[in-house]
Motif scaffolding. Sequence first.
Motif, PDB file in Angstrom:
ATOM      1  N   GLY A 298      -4.834   7.998  -5.022  1.00 38.04           N
ATOM      2  CA  GLY A 298      -4.554   8.384  -3.700  1.00 38.04           C
ATOM      3  C   GLY A 298      -5.370   7.479  -2.708  1.00 38.04           C
ATOM      4  N   ASN A 299      -5.748   6.333  -2.915  1.00 38.23           N
ATOM      5  CA  ASN A 299      -6.412   5.470  -1.995  1.00 38.23           C
ATOM      6  C   ASN A 299      -5.361   4.371  -1.351  1.00 38.23           C
ATOM      7  OD1 ASN A 299      -8.631   4.251  -0.562  1.00 38.23           O
ATOM      8  ND2 ASN A 299      -8.887   2.583  -2.271  1.00 38.23           N
ATOM      9  N   THR A 300      -4.371   5.053  -0.725  1.00 37.69           N
ATOM     10  CA  THR A 300      -3.573   4.033  -0.057  1.00 37.69           C
ATOM     11  C   THR A 300      -2.849   4.873   1.163  1.00 37.69           C
ATOM     12  OG1 THR A 300      -1.688   2.532  -0.286  1.00 37.69           O
ATOM     13  CG2 THR A 300      -1.539   4.456  -1.728  1.00 37.69           C
ATOM     14  N   ASP A 301      -2.536   4.043   2.287  1.00 43.60           N
ATOM     15  CA  ASP A 301      -1.613   4.713   3.185  1.00 43.60           C
ATOM     16  C   ASP A 301      -0.082   4.386   3.021  1.00 43.60           C
ATOM     17  OD1 ASP A 301      -3.502   5.994   4.528  1.00 43.60           O
ATOM     18  OD2 ASP A 301      -3.968   4.055   5.810  1.00 43.60           O
ATOM     19  N   ALA A 302       0.132   3.293   1.947  1.00 49.16           N
ATOM     20  CA  ALA A 302       1.423   2.921   1.679  1.00 49.16           C
ATOM     21  C   ALA A 302       2.387   4.112   0.759  1.00 49.16           C
ATOM     22  CB  ALA A 302       1.284   1.617   0.839  1.00 49.16           C
ATOM     23  N   LYS A 303       3.582   3.982   1.129  1.00 48.71           N
ATOM     24  CA  LYS A 303       4.365   4.848   0.115  1.00 48.71           C
ATOM     25  C   LYS A 303       4.645   4.152  -1.029  1.00 48.71           C
ATOM     26  CE  LYS A 303       4.330   7.929   3.258  1.00 48.71           C
ATOM     27  NZ  LYS A 303       3.720   9.346   3.344  1.00 48.71           N
ATOM     28  N   VAL A 304       4.701   4.580  -2.215  1.00 53.50           N
ATOM     29  CA  VAL A 304       5.087   4.101  -3.576  1.00 53.50           C
ATOM     30  C   VAL A 304       5.908   5.115  -4.456  1.00 53.50           C
ATOM     31  CG1 VAL A 304       3.899   3.100  -5.593  1.00 53.50           C
ATOM     32  CG2 VAL A 304       2.662   2.849  -3.708  1.00 53.50           C
ATOM     33  N   GLN A 305       7.033   4.339  -5.140  1.00 57.49           N
ATOM     34  CA  GLN A 305       7.640   5.209  -5.931  1.00 57.49           C
ATOM     35  C   GLN A 305       7.980   4.278  -7.162  1.00 57.49           C
ATOM     36  OE1 GLN A 305       9.364   8.308  -5.707  1.00 57.49           O
ATOM     37  NE2 GLN A 305       7.816   8.575  -4.176  1.00 57.49           N
ATOM     38  N   ILE A 306       8.067   4.624  -8.233  1.00 56.28           N
ATOM     39  CA  ILE A 306       8.276   4.072  -9.575  1.00 56.28           C
ATOM     40  C   ILE A 306       9.706   4.321 -10.014  1.00 56.28           C
ATOM     41  CG2 ILE A 306       7.421   3.665 -11.997  1.00 56.28           C
ATOM     42  CD1 ILE A 306       5.405   3.073  -9.851  1.00 56.28           C
ATOM     43  N   VAL A 307      10.385   3.267 -10.267  1.00 51.83           N
ATOM     44  CA  VAL A 307      11.751   3.391 -11.019  1.00 51.83           C
ATOM     45  C   VAL A 307      11.662   2.478 -12.255  1.00 51.83           C
ATOM     46  CG1 VAL A 307      12.952   3.452  -8.580  1.00 51.83           C
ATOM     47  CG2 VAL A 307      12.420   1.174  -9.528  1.00 51.83           C
ATOM     48  N   ASN A 308      12.536   2.700 -13.088  1.00 46.99           N
ATOM     49  CA  ASN A 308      12.628   1.995 -14.394  1.00 46.99           C
ATOM     50  C   ASN A 308      11.504   1.863 -15.135  1.00 46.99           C
ATOM     51  OD1 ASN A 308      15.336   1.306 -13.487  1.00 46.99           O
ATOM     52  ND2 ASN A 308      14.882  -0.755 -13.095  1.00 46.99           N
ATOM     53  N   THR A 309      10.912   2.966 -15.290  1.00 45.60           N
ATOM     54  CA  THR A 309       9.624   3.235 -15.970  1.00 45.60           C
ATOM     55  C   THR A 309       8.332   2.675 -15.348  1.00 45.60           C
ATOM     56  OG1 THR A 309      10.965   3.150 -18.052  1.00 45.60           O
ATOM     57  CG2 THR A 309       8.789   2.947 -18.334  1.00 45.60           C
ATOM     58  N   VAL A 311       8.413   0.005 -12.613  1.00 46.66           N
ATOM     59  CA  VAL A 311       8.658  -1.136 -11.342  1.00 46.66           C
ATOM     60  C   VAL A 311       8.371  -0.303 -10.174  1.00 46.66           C
ATOM     61  CG1 VAL A 311      10.236  -2.505 -10.041  1.00 46.66           C
ATOM     62  CG2 VAL A 311      10.496  -2.330 -12.595  1.00 46.66           C
ATOM     63  N   ALA A 312       7.353  -0.735  -9.559  1.00 46.45           N
ATOM     64  CA  ALA A 312       6.839  -0.300  -8.200  1.00 46.45           C
ATOM     65  C   ALA A 312       7.550  -0.651  -6.976  1.00 46.45           C
ATOM     66  CB  ALA A 312       5.427  -0.189  -8.029  1.00 46.45           C
ATOM     67  N   ILE A 313       7.961   0.382  -6.186  1.00 50.85           N
ATOM     68  CA  ILE A 313       8.516  -0.091  -4.678  1.00 50.85           C
ATOM     69  C   ILE A 313       7.599   0.539  -3.650  1.00 50.85           C
ATOM     70  CG2 ILE A 313      10.419   0.427  -3.262  1.00 50.85           C
ATOM     71  CD1 ILE A 313      12.284   1.037  -5.620  1.00 50.85           C
ATOM     72  N   THR A 314       7.031  -0.427  -3.011  1.00 50.63           N
ATOM     73  CA  THR A 314       6.060   0.059  -2.036  1.00 50.63           C
ATOM     74  C   THR A 314       6.627  -0.228  -0.744  1.00 50.63           C
ATOM     75  OG1 THR A 314       4.412  -0.396  -3.667  1.00 50.63           O
ATOM     76  CG2 THR A 314       3.593  -0.421  -1.442  1.00 50.63           C
ATOM     77  N   THR A 315       6.420   0.554   0.178  1.00 51.24           N
ATOM     78  CA  THR A 315       6.517   0.401   1.762  1.00 51.24           C
ATOM     79  C   THR A 315       5.466   0.466   2.505  1.00 51.24           C
ATOM     80  OG1 THR A 315       7.333   2.733   1.839  1.00 51.24           O
ATOM     81  CG2 THR A 315       9.143   0.943   1.607  1.00 51.24           C
ATOM     82  N   ILE A 327       7.504  -3.946  -0.832  1.00 50.60           N
ATOM     83  CA  ILE A 327       7.037  -4.984  -1.953  1.00 50.60           C
ATOM     84  C   ILE A 327       7.496  -4.275  -3.317  1.00 50.60           C
ATOM     85  CG2 ILE A 327       5.116  -5.648  -3.164  1.00 50.60           C
ATOM     86  CD1 ILE A 327       3.545  -5.061  -0.645  1.00 50.60           C
ATOM     87  N   VAL A 328       8.108  -5.100  -4.276  1.00 53.60           N
ATOM     88  CA  VAL A 328       8.389  -4.777  -5.490  1.00 53.60           C
ATOM     89  C   VAL A 328       7.436  -5.445  -6.479  1.00 53.60           C
ATOM     90  CG1 VAL A 328      10.194  -4.692  -7.322  1.00 53.60           C
ATOM     91  CG2 VAL A 328      11.088  -4.106  -5.020  1.00 53.60           C
ATOM     92  N   SER A 329       7.057  -4.790  -7.455  1.00 50.57           N
ATOM     93  CA  SER A 329       5.857  -5.403  -8.334  1.00 50.57           C
ATOM     94  C   SER A 329       5.961  -4.559  -9.719  1.00 50.57           C
ATOM     95  CB  SER A 329       4.842  -5.086  -7.739  1.00 50.57           C
ATOM     96  OG  SER A 329       4.225  -3.840  -7.731  1.00 50.57           O
ATOM     97  N   GLU A 330       5.852  -5.366 -10.668  1.00 53.53           N
ATOM     98  CA  GLU A 330       5.687  -4.955 -12.116  1.00 53.53           C
ATOM     99  C   GLU A 330       4.835  -5.807 -12.958  1.00 53.53           C
ATOM    100  OE1 GLU A 330       9.315  -5.247 -14.577  1.00 53.53           O
ATOM    101  OE2 GLU A 330       9.150  -7.407 -14.449  1.00 53.53           O
ATOM    102  N   ILE A 331       4.332  -5.207 -13.996  1.00 49.50           N
ATOM    103  CA  ILE A 331       3.449  -5.832 -15.026  1.00 49.50           C
ATOM    104  C   ILE A 331       4.135  -5.183 -16.244  1.00 49.50           C
ATOM    105  CG2 ILE A 331       1.272  -5.801 -16.445  1.00 49.50           C
ATOM    106  CD1 ILE A 331       0.066  -4.969 -13.655  1.00 49.50           C
ATOM    107  N   ALA A 332       4.774  -6.231 -17.076  1.00 49.18           N
ATOM    108  CA  ALA A 332       5.520  -5.829 -17.957  1.00 49.18           C
ATOM    109  C   ALA A 332       5.369  -7.089 -19.233  1.00 49.18           C
ATOM    110  CB  ALA A 332       6.947  -5.753 -17.692  1.00 49.18           C
TER     111      ALA A 332
END
Length: 351
Positions: A298-309, A311-315, A327-332
């Motif tokens: 909960g420590n963010t003002d950004a909006k984050v959604q997870i897709v494909n298990t 992959v984080a989409i952040t606005t 921003i699109v990011s992943e650790i895989a």
Amino acid sequence: MKNIFDLVNAEEIATYYTNNPSNNIPYLGGTLFPPKKQLGLDLSWIKGHNGLPVALMPSAFDAKATLRDRIGISKIQTEMPFFREAMRIGEKERQELNKAAGSMNSAYVMPIIQRIYDDVNNLVEGAEVNNERMRMQLLSTGKISITANRVNYDYDYKFSPEHKETLLTGARWSNVESSTPIQDIQRWVNKIEENTGDKPTRAICTLKTWNYLLANKSVRLDMNPIGADNIILTDNMLKQYLSAKLGLTVAVYNKKYALTDGSTHQFFPDDVFTLIPEGNLGNTYFGTTPEESDLMSGNTDAKVQIVNTGVAITTIKEPHPVNVQTIVSEIALPSFEKIDSIFIAKVNEEL
């Protein structure tokens, strides 16, 4: 009146991506290494431009995301590579959005929004490109190599040298007159079965490698003893022959991806024939990205959604000038529990 932040946000983008039918078609590697979520970063236990998607560039932790233009690794913490890229709405598009939003006419707004969403869609697709590249490296070399953004990392899964072979000049499959690929495959299958008790029943190769088999004299004679030149061999005929002769199903995998320099490459290399057993070969594990970690705390003002298990989409809202950064990011990283039941053959050139 809606503003830019109402129109472009992680939730809407994630919904757009998820509902796009083309994104529901998995890569071959995704079916062999299905996705799994792993909390955190530590996976040290893991074993051993032509419309093509563009691979995400690696990025370091605590570094700003690499900005990608409207077309189109990372520092490693513990075992998993971190991939992150971003895009920002341009000045022209922002002005178009503001004017369209002011008119409240969806006929003007939606084409602009869809263009932006498609850009982010390309970033997300690029994340899956990276995953498939890693999986196909494993299946063709037994290792994973990541080189970009001045980052070089090699993941050695300790593939058994006994389960690799490079055919010598006279036996190479490109020599369609004298090579004997059926005997080669039988030998490799027997090797795996002797060592592990697990019998390979599937194989992966490219179209170039498959064409060696189609043109091979010994194969054609076996299918038609009257004469190798008296048979018009089709893909289906060869598949049926290999199934009956060896109990083998072959996937001819020629899918390509694009790099940021515009070059295109095959996921699986030519001149390699890999034998695999039934079932999953491992998993594609996703760790917790910094963006997802912030979301969970909960420590963010950004909006984050997870897709494909994983992959984080952040606005992120940018107040001046008013803008949205996505921003699109992943650790895989894939695991490879079935590594001992795989045979990798280089059938035309030296490894």
